[in-house]
Enzyme design. Structure first.
Site, short mmCIF file in Angstrom:
data_model
loop_
_atom_site.label_atom_id
_atom_site.label_comp_id
_atom_site.label_asym_id
_atom_site.label_seq_id
_atom_site.Cartn_x
_atom_site.Cartn_y
_atom_site.Cartn_z
CG ASP A 102 -2.10 0.91 1.09
OD1 ASP A 102 -3.12 0.86 0.50
OD2 ASP A 102 -1.87 2.27 1.85
CG HIS A 267 -5.54 -3.61 0.57
ND1 HIS A 267 -4.74 -3.36 -0.48
CD2 HIS A 267 -5.02 -2.72 1.58
CE1 HIS A 267 -3.98 -2.18 -0.24
NE2 HIS A 267 -4.13 -1.74 1.03
#
Length: 287
Positions: A102, A267
């Protein structure tokens, strides 16, 4: 506050007035692991212990996050990449592998472009390079990235809105970005929320940089034809299918030696599928 068991913790000066909190463990060739949003270094706890069996593993909180310092400015990915290089050098490593998730993956990407003689191997988890990220967001499908647009606004309003409901804001992403809620146990989730609550201005500054200076840096590299020179692994959910882009083609434009893997977990893959992530990183380090 939870910690990575069997790792030592240090505060490492990396720039004038800025020190990073870092967990250090294992022995062998070095690898640095950079966390994402809305998390801290704790997201790597499983993978870090796995890799520490035969690598020296450095796991910092990025500037502006967790227990690291939170200056009022300096959140370009170029500056944060320089922090990472300074951290590793301070701990005795002039060359090292680097993996980021991320936000940390955007820092890792910039480190690979800015410090090609320092980064031996590069892994980026569940992102696109900043320039490509903005290019693929369009129409109603861009609503999935509403936080990007909110935190891109001038200083003042985003910080006020987020601080007014910080647990709801940051907790939203912990809830909707995971396929397996049990992967983030209550004590770890609470630690993430505590850390974010104490870092609203710096987190917003990090995102705001990605709508400004980070784009400028990516454009300059693209215009110059600069590419990542080291072996690169990218692990991603199939966002391309949802948003209508070819992730492999976008990454291939930046990396000469690319392996792109599509994952089926959520994620937060280092927590949901740590064995799979560790295996991919070990394969990368063998290239």
């Amino acid at each position: 506050m939870p910690t990575i068991s069997d790792f030592d913790y240090q505060r490492v000066p990396v720039a004038e007035g800025v020190s990073l909190n870092a967990a250090v463990g294992g022995s062998g060739s070095p690898i640095v692991l950079l966390h994402g949003f809305p998390q801290t270094h704790l997201m790597w706890r499983h993978v870090a212990r796995d890799l520490a069996a035969d690598h020296t593993v450095l796991v910092p909180d990025l500037r502006g996050y967790g227990e690291s310092d939170k200056p009022s400015d300096g959140y370009s990915k170029r500056t944060m990449a320089a922090d990472t290089v300074a951290l590793a050098r301070a701990l005795g490593h002039d060359r090292f592998a680097l993996a980021g998730h991320d936000r940390g993956a955007l820092v890792a990407f910039r480190a690979g472009l800015d410090h090609p003689g320092t980064i031996t191997h590069l892994a980026c988890l569940d992102v696109l390079p900043t320039l490509d990220m903005w290019d693929v967001l369009h129409g109603a499908s861009a609503a999935v990235g509403f936080h990007l647009y909110l935190m891109a606004q001038p200083p003042g309003l985003p910080e006020q809105l987020i601080a007014g409901a910080s647990d709801a804001f940051f907790g939203h992403f912990l809830d909707v970005w995971t396929n397996d809620p049990s992967a983030i146990p209550p004590d770890v989730g609470a630690a993430y929320l505590d850390a974010c609550r104490a870092a609203v201005p710096s987190i917003v500054a990090d995102y705001r940089a990605s709508a400004g200076v980070d784009v400028e840096h990516d454009k300059a590299d693209r215009d110059a034809g600069n590419r990542l020179r080291m072996p690169v692994t990218v692990l991603q959910q199939d966002w391309g299918a949802a948003l209508g882009y070819d992730a492999v083609a976008l990454w291939d434009a930046w990396a000469a030696d690319l392996r792109h893997e599509t994952v089926t977990c959520g994620h937060f893959m280092a927590e949901e599928a740590p064995a799979e992530v560790a295996k991919s990183l070990r394969t990368l380090l063998d290239r």
